[in-house]
Design a protein around this motif. Structure first.
Motif, PDB file in Angstrom:
ATOM      1  N   GLN A 110     -12.693  -3.667  -0.915  1.00  0.00           N
ATOM      2  CA  GLN A 110     -11.276  -2.540  -1.468  1.00  0.00           C
ATOM      3  C   GLN A 110     -11.974  -3.010  -2.374  1.00  0.00           C
ATOM      4  N   GLN A 169       0.974  -1.666  -0.219  1.00  0.00           N
ATOM      5  CA  GLN A 169       0.118  -0.181   0.268  1.00  0.00           C
ATOM      6  C   GLN A 169       0.381   1.242   0.231  1.00  0.00           C
ATOM      7  N   ARG A 211       2.785   2.265  -3.449  1.00  0.00           N
ATOM      8  CA  ARG A 211       1.775   2.640  -4.249  1.00  0.00           C
ATOM      9  C   ARG A 211       1.797   4.259  -4.501  1.00  0.00           C
ATOM     10  N   ILE A 212       1.614   4.568  -3.253  1.00  0.00           N
ATOM     11  CA  ILE A 212       1.803   6.343  -2.739  1.00  0.00           C
ATOM     12  C   ILE A 212       3.503   6.978  -3.852  1.00  0.00           C
ATOM     13  N   TRP A 250      -5.383   3.060   3.281  1.00  0.00           N
ATOM     14  CA  TRP A 250      -6.029   2.216   3.152  1.00  0.00           C
ATOM     15  C   TRP A 250      -6.296   1.621   1.068  1.00  0.00           C
ATOM     16  N   LYS A 251      -5.681   0.420   1.496  1.00  0.00           N
ATOM     17  CA  LYS A 251      -5.214  -0.820  -0.233  1.00  0.00           C
ATOM     18  C   LYS A 251      -6.086  -0.310  -0.527  1.00  0.00           C
ATOM     19  N   LEU A 259      -7.063  -0.292  -6.946  1.00  0.00           N
ATOM     20  CA  LEU A 259      -6.499   0.496  -7.982  1.00  0.00           C
ATOM     21  C   LEU A 259      -6.744   0.072  -9.409  1.00  0.00           C
ATOM     22  N   THR A 289      -5.577   6.325  -0.618  1.00  0.00           N
ATOM     23  CA  THR A 289      -4.139   4.986  -0.217  1.00  0.00           C
ATOM     24  C   THR A 289      -3.189   5.318   1.258  1.00  0.00           C
ATOM     25  N   LEU A 313      -7.819   8.270  -5.768  1.00  0.00           N
ATOM     26  CA  LEU A 313      -7.313   7.119  -4.999  1.00  0.00           C
ATOM     27  C   LEU A 313      -6.225   7.703  -4.071  1.00  0.00           C
ATOM     28  N   HIS A 332      -6.586  -8.377  -3.626  1.00  0.00           N
ATOM     29  CA  HIS A 332      -7.673  -7.435  -2.566  1.00  0.00           C
ATOM     30  C   HIS A 332      -8.869  -8.189  -1.616  1.00  0.00           C
TER      31      HIS A 332
END
Length: 218
Positions: free
Chosen positions: A196, A80, A83-84, A136-137, A140, A133, A129, A192
């Motif tokens: 999610q 998670q 991904r940022i 929380w995951k 996508l 993120t 998103l 997921h």
């Protein structure tokens, strides 16, 4: 089934959704596209090439560099927090794409209006998103494919002068099936959990449909 699910997940990767939206939108037989191809008959390949560079090549190159520098542990980015930074850079590329398309739209007497709203919706979706993120995951994949579905369905309602009703019915059916198929594969691969995936579908579809239907953009 696992290999099939992996194939669908790769095919429906969020990076490719922008290209799918372009190919679908500009295959629609409507007034906007007719006027565009009369005013600038060679513009299609210019727009597509630009999208491939900004929406696919640059994000893939960024992911590759991040992986080589151990910023992300895998190309699938299952973590998670990892991904940022990826989402952050994708938003930059997407924002550049949106503003350049908006400039071209003004040059072409606003015949790109519906698609520019779609691009703006995608930019808002990515920002949402990224925000989610942090805590929380969310899925996508599900958000992206549902966003494509919601955005294209809204485009159909906005344009309202499509000449091939059977093409539109088939397109809507395929889009809805794709949302279900992608959601299933994400659950099957255990990428997921159900909440999610479901939240991804609801968030992506509702946001994109709203932005495109009301032709919101800045």
């Amino acid at each position: 089934m696992r290999q099939f699910s992996l194939f669908i997940s790769i095919l429906s990767h969020p990076i490719f959704i922008l290209i799918y939206s372009f190919l679908i939108y500009f295959k629609m037989d409507n007034f906007y596209n007719q006027m565009l191809f009369i005013a600038a008959p060679n513009v299609y390949w210019l727009l597509l090439s630009f999208l491939l560079m900004m929406g696919v090549l640059f994000p893939l190159l960024t992911i590759y560099i991040m992986h080589k520098n151990n910023i992300i542990s895998s190309y699938s980015i299952p973590n998670q927090k990892e991904r940022i930074p990826v989402l952050f850079f994708v938003i930059i590329y997407y924002a550049m794409t949106y503003y350049i398309f908006r400039h071209w739209n003004e040059t072409l007497l606003n015949v790109l209006n519906p698609y520019v709203s779609f691009l703006f919706g995608g930019l808002v979706l990515l920002a949402g998103l990224l925000f989610i993120t942090f805590w929380w995951k969310i899925s996508l994949h599900s958000s992206s494919i549902a966003g494509l579905c919601g955005g294209i369905m809204a485009e159909i309602l906005v344009i309202n002068d499509l000449n091939n009703i059977y093409q539109i019915m088939l397109l809507n059916t395929l889009l809805l099936i794709s949302v279900g198929l992608v959601s299933f594969t994400r659950l099957y691969l255990k990428a997921h959990n159900f909440s999610q995936v479901l939240c991804g579908v609801v968030f992506g579809f509702s946001l994109m449909f709203t932005v495109v239907y009301f032709q919101l953009k800045i």
